[in-house]
Scaffold this active site. Structure first.
Site, short mmCIF file in Angstrom:
data_model
loop_
_atom_site.label_atom_id
_atom_site.label_comp_id
_atom_site.label_asym_id
_atom_site.label_seq_id
_atom_site.Cartn_x
_atom_site.Cartn_y
_atom_site.Cartn_z
N GLY A 14 0.83 -1.21 0.00
CA GLY A 14 0.00 0.00 0.00
C GLY A 14 0.86 1.25 0.00
O GLY A 14 2.10 1.18 0.09
N ASP A 15 0.20 2.39 -0.15
CA ASP A 15 0.87 3.69 -0.05
C ASP A 15 1.95 3.91 -1.10
O ASP A 15 2.97 4.54 -0.84
CB ASP A 15 1.46 3.89 1.37
N GLY A 17 1.25 5.36 -4.06
CA GLY A 17 0.85 6.48 -4.93
C GLY A 17 -0.14 6.08 -6.01
O GLY A 17 -0.24 6.75 -7.04
N LYS A 18 -0.89 5.01 -5.76
CA LYS A 18 -1.80 4.56 -6.84
C LYS A 18 -3.00 5.50 -7.04
O LYS A 18 -3.54 5.58 -8.13
CB LYS A 18 -2.26 3.12 -6.64
N GLY A 19 -3.37 6.24 -5.98
CA GLY A 19 -4.45 7.23 -6.12
C GLY A 19 -4.08 8.28 -7.16
O GLY A 19 -4.88 8.66 -8.00
N ASN A 42 -10.33 1.35 5.49
CA ASN A 42 -8.91 1.21 5.86
C ASN A 42 -8.00 1.92 4.86
O ASN A 42 -6.87 2.25 5.16
CB ASN A 42 -8.52 -0.28 5.99
N GLY A 44 -6.66 4.87 2.18
CA GLY A 44 -6.67 6.32 2.05
C GLY A 44 -6.02 6.67 0.73
O GLY A 44 -4.86 6.33 0.52
N THR A 46 -4.79 9.55 -1.71
CA THR A 46 -4.49 11.00 -1.75
C THR A 46 -4.16 11.40 -3.17
O THR A 46 -3.37 10.74 -3.84
CB THR A 46 -3.25 11.29 -0.87
N GLN A 176 -4.94 -0.95 -0.69
CA GLN A 176 -3.85 -1.70 -0.03
C GLN A 176 -2.84 -2.19 -1.08
O GLN A 176 -2.57 -1.46 -2.01
CB GLN A 176 -4.40 -2.87 0.80
N THR A 250 -4.67 6.71 9.26
CA THR A 250 -4.48 6.68 10.71
C THR A 250 -3.40 7.64 11.20
O THR A 250 -3.25 7.83 12.40
CB THR A 250 -4.09 5.25 11.16
N LYS A 280 8.32 7.84 -6.52
CA LYS A 280 9.22 8.39 -5.49
C LYS A 280 10.69 8.10 -5.76
O LYS A 280 11.49 7.99 -4.82
CB LYS A 280 8.81 7.89 -4.09
N ASP A 282 12.53 10.21 -6.98
CA ASP A 282 13.15 11.49 -6.59
C ASP A 282 13.74 11.42 -5.18
O ASP A 282 14.74 12.08 -4.88
CB ASP A 282 12.13 12.63 -6.69
P1 IMP Z 1 -6.91 -3.71 8.29
O1 IMP Z 1 -7.02 -3.71 6.81
O2 IMP Z 1 -7.40 -2.44 8.93
O3 IMP Z 1 -7.52 -4.95 8.88
O4 IMP Z 1 -5.35 -3.77 8.66
C1 IMP Z 1 -4.54 -4.90 8.34
C2 IMP Z 1 -3.13 -4.46 7.95
O5 IMP Z 1 -3.18 -3.78 6.69
C3 IMP Z 1 -2.48 -3.48 8.92
O6 IMP Z 1 -1.08 -3.73 8.92
C4 IMP Z 1 -2.78 -2.12 8.29
O7 IMP Z 1 -1.86 -1.13 8.70
C5 IMP Z 1 -2.63 -2.46 6.82
N1 IMP Z 1 -3.38 -1.57 5.93
C6 IMP Z 1 -4.73 -1.58 5.72
N2 IMP Z 1 -5.05 -0.64 4.82
C7 IMP Z 1 -3.91 -0.04 4.46
C8 IMP Z 1 -3.62 0.99 3.52
O8 IMP Z 1 -4.47 1.54 2.83
N3 IMP Z 1 -2.28 1.34 3.41
C9 IMP Z 1 -1.31 0.72 4.13
N4 IMP Z 1 -1.55 -0.26 5.00
C10 IMP Z 1 -2.84 -0.63 5.17
#
Ligand code: IMP
Length: 334
Positions: A14-15, A17-19, A42, A44, A46, A176, A250, A280, A282
């Site tokens: 996850g995270d 930069g796919k958004g 879960n 996000g 951006t 994710q 979070t 990233k 850069d």
């Molecule tokens: P859950 O999806 O809230 O059950 O979390 C399970 C695991 O996936 C945890 O380690 C979270 O931090 C991670 N996780 C869930 N959604 C994301 C996301 O969008 N980005 C990064 N980690 C995520």
């Protein structure tokens, strides 16, 4: 009928930069439908629209381009959070009423699932009730969107939408990432959904309709959760603070490590990635450290050119469907 489908899949945890990539692709292509295929509150996402930062959790990015935006049945959603997000986007001037569609099979995250997650969990979840919602879906005790009064205005059958319209051109937007996939990830440090191309196709799209699979990675890796992921090295602290590696949902600090080339190859192959975007880059150029992990050892390169060359060779020798690799120096901004 379906004309074609492009799929965005996050190749790491996850995270990546796919958004931003999704936003860019919707702007550049004439997609008719954007479909979120996994996850829930879960996630996000951006991205920037007219230089304004927008963060969404549930609604696909198509909404800001006036495109049909479907929450597919691999997702789960909390109705309060959804209604909040609708108001947030409407206040920004976007037409959510005409474009948001929710498949009737989507499962609802109840407040009791969120309450259940308020304590520190062993794996460090986002505490959004996501895991319990999937648990009850598979336990066949869940509540589906079709039975949820507050959101009926948006509820559809995805089959009718995809097969009842002409020349449907789809962009699948994942949440994710592969390393958090319920099956392929490092269980139990995973999320509860399918973050793979398989998760996208499960929306009723046959594999013959895939045009391109965009695999998104970062030039280094991040992970949020309770397992130990980051080696002790001050450079990771520096990157985290300088380049804002904190969770969009979070606010938790993301743990960092170098890109793992073996994991990347695996993820590209399993998802049939045709176009790879490494975001990233850069950051590595700025810190002037070009490291990656291969066979569990850190490998260092003298220059960015050497680093790029090595990755390109390695991937072209090991990933038969991959035809394009983009090292992105600035985040996609539309
Ligand atoms: P859950 O999806 O809230 O059950 O979390 C399970 C695991 O996936 C945890 O380690 C979270 O931090 C991670 N996780 C869930 N959604 C994301 C996301 O969008 N980005 C990064 N980690 C995520």
């Amino acid at each position: 009928m379906i004309d074609f489908a492009d799929i965005i899949v996050d190749l790491q945890a996850g995270d990546t930069g796919k958004g931003k990539v999704a936003n860019h692709l919707v702007n550049e292509n004439d997609y008719t439908h954007i479909i979120r295929y996994n996850g829930g509150g879960n996630a996000g996402h951006t991205f920037y629209h007219n230089d304004k930062k927008i963060v969404t959790h549930l609604i696909p990015v198509g909404i800001i381009h006036n495109k049909k935006s479907i929450i597919g049945h691999g997702c789960v959603l909390n109705t309060n959070k959804l209604l909040e997000e609708i108001t947030y986007l409407e206040n920004l001037g976007f037409d959510v009423k005409s474009n948001l569609l929710i498949d009737k099979r989507v499962h609802i995250v109840k407040q009791e699932y969120i309450d259940e997650e308020t304590d520190e969990s062993i794996i460090g979840t986002t505490k959004t009730g996501t895991g319990p919602a999937y648990r009850n879906k598979y336990g066949r005790t869940g509540l589906r969107a079709e039975s949820c009064e507050e959101i009926q205005d948006y509820v559809i059958d995805i089959y009718d939408e995809l097969y009842g319209n002409d020349k449907v051109k789809i962009l699948f937007e994942g949440a994710q990432g592969f390393e958090l996939d319920i099956d392929w990830g490092d269980y139990p440090y995973v999320t509860s959904s399918h973050c793979t191309v398989g998760g996208a196709l499960n929306n009723g799209v046959p594999h013959q309709k895939i045009r391109d699979v965009y695999g998104i990675a970062k030039a280094y890796r991040t992970y949020v959760g309770s397992k130990k992921f980051e080696p002790s090295d001050e450079i990771f602290d520096y990157i985290r603070n300088k380049f804002d590696e904190f969770g969009a949902t979070t606010g938790r600090a993301r743990q960092l490590n170098w890109l793992d080339i073996n994991e990347l190859i695996k993820s590209i192959n399993i998802n049939g990635v045709t176009i790879l975007i490494i975001n990233k880059f850069d950051v590595l150029k700025e810190i002037k450290i070009f490291n990656l992990i291969e066979d569990n050892d850190v490998k260092s390169f003298e220059s960015s050119d050497e680093f790029v060359q090595y990755i390109q060779n390695k991937l072209s020798n090991n990933c038969e469907n991959l035809n394009t690799i983009i090292f992105s120096e600035t985040p996609y901004k539309v």
